[in-house]
Design a protein around this motif. Structure first.
Motif, PDB file in Angstrom:
ATOM      1  N   LEU A   1       0.850  -1.188   0.000  1.00  9.86           N
ATOM      2  CA  LEU A   1       0.000   0.000   0.000  1.00  9.86           C
ATOM      3  C   LEU A   1       0.889   1.242   0.000  1.00  9.86           C
ATOM      4  CD1 LEU A   1      -2.519  -1.117   2.768  1.00  9.86           C
ATOM      5  CD2 LEU A   1      -2.964  -1.060   0.314  1.00  9.86           C
ATOM      6  N   ALA A   2       0.584   2.165  -0.897  1.00  7.23           N
ATOM      7  CA  ALA A   2       1.436   3.359  -1.000  1.00  7.23           C
ATOM      8  C   ALA A   2       0.751   4.548  -0.340  1.00  7.23           C
ATOM      9  CB  ALA A   2       1.703   3.667  -2.464  1.00  7.23           C
ATOM     10  N   GLY A   3       1.565   5.416   0.225  1.00  5.76           N
ATOM     11  CA  GLY A   3       1.088   6.711   0.694  1.00  5.76           C
ATOM     12  C   GLY A   3       0.157   6.696   1.893  1.00  5.76           C
TER      13      GLY A   3
ATOM     14  N   PRO B   1      -9.804   1.783  13.417  1.00  6.79           N
ATOM     15  CA  PRO B   1     -10.204   0.457  12.922  1.00  6.79           C
ATOM     16  C   PRO B   1      -9.380  -0.639  13.606  1.00  6.79           C
ATOM     17  CG  PRO B   1      -9.875   1.970  11.100  1.00  6.79           C
ATOM     18  CD  PRO B   1      -9.328   2.651  12.326  1.00  6.79           C
ATOM     19  N   ALA B   2     -10.012  -1.770  13.864  1.00  7.13           N
ATOM     20  CA  ALA B   2      -9.331  -2.852  14.577  1.00  7.13           C
ATOM     21  C   ALA B   2      -8.296  -3.531  13.697  1.00  7.13           C
ATOM     22  CB  ALA B   2     -10.355  -3.872  15.042  1.00  7.13           C
ATOM     23  N   ASN B   3      -7.153  -3.854  14.287  1.00  2.43           N
ATOM     24  CA  ASN B   3      -6.153  -4.679  13.626  1.00  2.43           C
ATOM     25  C   ASN B   3      -6.090  -6.005  14.383  1.00  2.43           C
ATOM     26  OD1 ASN B   3      -3.934  -6.000  12.739  1.00  2.43           O
ATOM     27  ND2 ASN B   3      -2.517  -4.277  12.962  1.00  2.43           N
ATOM     28  N   PRO B   4      -6.587  -7.090  13.798  1.00  2.00           N
ATOM     29  CA  PRO B   4      -6.642  -8.363  14.523  1.00  2.00           C
ATOM     30  C   PRO B   4      -5.274  -8.875  14.989  1.00  2.00           C
ATOM     31  CG  PRO B   4      -7.881  -8.483  12.468  1.00  2.00           C
ATOM     32  CD  PRO B   4      -7.124  -7.195  12.443  1.00  2.00           C
ATOM     33  N   ASP B   5      -4.197  -8.297  14.489  1.00  2.00           N
ATOM     34  CA  ASP B   5      -2.857  -8.731  14.934  1.00  2.00           C
ATOM     35  C   ASP B   5      -2.539  -8.220  16.348  1.00  2.00           C
ATOM     36  OD1 ASP B   5      -2.886  -9.478  12.320  1.00  2.00           O
ATOM     37  OD2 ASP B   5      -1.255  -8.176  11.657  1.00  2.00           O
ATOM     38  N   LEU B   6      -3.273  -7.203  16.801  1.00  2.52           N
ATOM     39  CA  LEU B   6      -2.993  -6.606  18.115  1.00  2.52           C
ATOM     40  C   LEU B   6      -3.854  -7.259  19.197  1.00  2.52           C
ATOM     41  CD1 LEU B   6      -2.995  -2.832  17.033  1.00  2.52           C
ATOM     42  CD2 LEU B   6      -1.031  -4.389  17.192  1.00  2.52           C
ATOM     43  N   LYS B   7      -3.508  -6.984  20.452  1.00  2.00           N
ATOM     44  CA  LYS B   7      -4.241  -7.581  21.577  1.00  2.00           C
ATOM     45  C   LYS B   7      -5.407  -6.675  21.983  1.00  2.00           C
ATOM     46  CE  LYS B   7      -1.305 -10.955  22.107  1.00  2.00           C
ATOM     47  NZ  LYS B   7      -1.685 -12.199  21.447  1.00  2.00           N
TER      48      LYS B   7
ATOM     49  N   CYS C   1      -2.339   4.804  10.067  1.00  4.00           N
ATOM     50  CA  CYS C   1      -3.243   4.027   9.240  1.00  4.00           C
ATOM     51  C   CYS C   1      -2.708   2.597   9.080  1.00  4.00           C
ATOM     52  CB  CYS C   1      -3.316   4.765   7.900  1.00  4.00           C
ATOM     53  SG  CYS C   1      -4.503   4.145   6.777  1.00  4.00           S
ATOM     54  N   LEU C   2      -1.412   2.476   8.785  1.00  5.35           N
ATOM     55  CA  LEU C   2      -0.806   1.152   8.600  1.00  5.35           C
ATOM     56  C   LEU C   2      -0.873   0.318   9.881  1.00  5.35           C
ATOM     57  CD1 LEU C   2       2.309   2.024   6.396  1.00  5.35           C
ATOM     58  CD2 LEU C   2       0.310   0.696   5.702  1.00  5.35           C
TER      59      LEU C   2
ATOM     60  N   GLU D   1      -4.302  -9.106   5.948  1.00  4.09           N
ATOM     61  CA  GLU D   1      -5.353  -8.362   5.263  1.00  4.09           C
ATOM     62  C   GLU D   1      -4.966  -8.183   3.791  1.00  4.09           C
ATOM     63  OE1 GLU D   1      -6.335  -4.919   7.485  1.00  4.09           O
ATOM     64  OE2 GLU D   1      -8.155  -4.564   6.331  1.00  4.09           O
ATOM     65  N   VAL D   2      -5.942  -8.338   2.896  1.00  3.42           N
ATOM     66  CA  VAL D   2      -5.663  -8.178   1.458  1.00  3.42           C
ATOM     67  C   VAL D   2      -6.652  -7.189   0.836  1.00  3.42           C
ATOM     68  CG1 VAL D   2      -4.567 -10.429   1.144  1.00  3.42           C
ATOM     69  CG2 VAL D   2      -7.043 -10.214   0.862  1.00  3.42           C
ATOM     70  N   PHE D   3      -6.230  -6.591  -0.259  1.00  2.00           N
ATOM     71  CA  PHE D   3      -7.032  -5.568  -0.926  1.00  2.00           C
ATOM     72  C   PHE D   3      -7.076  -5.874  -2.417  1.00  2.00           C
ATOM     73  CE2 PHE D   3      -4.860  -3.957   2.753  1.00  2.00           C
ATOM     74  CZ  PHE D   3      -5.851  -3.288   3.447  1.00  2.00           C
ATOM     75  N   LYS D   4      -8.279  -6.051  -2.924  1.00  2.00           N
ATOM     76  CA  LYS D   4      -8.414  -6.358  -4.354  1.00  2.00           C
ATOM     77  C   LYS D   4      -7.956  -5.161  -5.184  1.00  2.00           C
ATOM     78  CE  LYS D   4     -12.154  -8.613  -6.376  1.00  2.00           C
ATOM     79  NZ  LYS D   4     -13.575  -8.580  -6.749  1.00  2.00           N
ATOM     80  N   THR D   5      -7.134  -5.408  -6.196  1.00  2.00           N
ATOM     81  CA  THR D   5      -6.635  -4.327  -7.056  1.00  2.00           C
ATOM     82  C   THR D   5      -7.251  -4.462  -8.454  1.00  2.00           C
ATOM     83  OG1 THR D   5      -4.800  -5.555  -8.013  1.00  2.00           O
ATOM     84  CG2 THR D   5      -4.401  -4.500  -5.882  1.00  2.00           C
TER      85      THR D   5
END
Ligand SMILES: [Zn+2]
Ligand SMILES: [Zn+2]
Length: 234
Positions: free
Chosen positions: A112-114, A192-198, A119-120, A127-131
């Motif tokens: 993901l750019a910019g 927004p939730a990041n499932p990698d975090l606790k 946000c990251l 997580e994936v994003f359709k391009t």
């Protein structure tokens, strides 16, 4: 002597005609070496023997169907995710069979750019994003099937597998759709939730809270039976 000379000269055009396929064959070999499969497909897909309308393929004892999501091996041993769009079987001028698949890429966090660090931090490694990027690739790049869930579905699963991903947005023309600002938010930090975090779940409002944001260690959190968040306590 002169007759033979003439014959040599008149035979030249025929020789040239025969060289055309050879020239094309070496062009194809060059393109294959450069892994420019898109150009190979362009040259060969209109040939009589070539077929571009397969619905499924078998590779390493697994059957893959058009429309399924795949894990694809990258150059640096990383795994990419893509949707299988098309299966083509081409033949070059030496009758070698060249099977390829056309895929539509999903990009991952690192591509993901910019985006700001804030946000990251909310984006998961899974997580994936359709391009809107398509490619022709070798069938040998297929690692296996990929499962792409919604965020809610992913949130419910108990065990994580390497081939399970989730998606909340598309990434088209370097923009997230829906935009990051519109993603569902959690916690007192309203991110927004990041499932990698606790996280810890509030039994009253049924929302997730970052341990970090509410000042709990993982040990402390594990000892709590029923958590009530700061917002519900007030
Ligand atoms: Zn938070
Ligand atoms: Zn609450």
């Amino acid at each position: 002597m002169s007759v033979s000379q003439e014959q040599k000269i008149t035979s030249t055009p025929t020789l040239k005609e025969e060289q055309i396929p050879q020239k094309r064959q070496s062009q194809i070999s060059n393109l294959l070496r450069r892994k420019d499969f898109r150009s190979v497909v362009k040259i060969l897909q209109t040939d009589n023997k070539s077929r571009t309308n397969y619905q499924k393929l078998k590779y390493q004892n697994q059957i893959y169907h058009v429309g399924q999501n795949l894990c694809i091996s990258g150059d640096n041993r990383s795994i990419y995710v893509a949707k299988l769009i098309k299966i083509v079987k081409l033949y070059d001028d030496e009758d070698n069979c060249l099977p390829f698949i056309k895929v539509r890429w999903f990009c991952r966090k690192t591509e993901l750019a910019g985006l700001s660090k804030d946000c990251l931090d909310c984006i998961s490694e899974n997580e994936v994003f359709k391009t809107n990027e398509f490619d022709y690739i070798e069938i040998e790049s297929i690692v296996g099937l990929a499962t792409i869930l919604s965020f809610e579905e992913y949130d419910q699963i108990e065990e994580l597998y390497d081939n399970v991903f989730f998606t909340r947005a598309q990434y088209v023309n370097e923009k997230l759709l829906p935009p990051f600002q519109q993603w569902k938010k959690v916690c007192i930090c309203k991110k927004p939730a990041n499932p990698d975090l606790k996280y810890i779940f509030c039994d009253l409002c049924q929302r997730w809270f970052h341990l970090k944001c509410i000042g709990l260690s993982q040990d402390q959190a594990e000892k709590i039976n029923k958590y009530i968040c700061p917002e519900c306590k007030n």
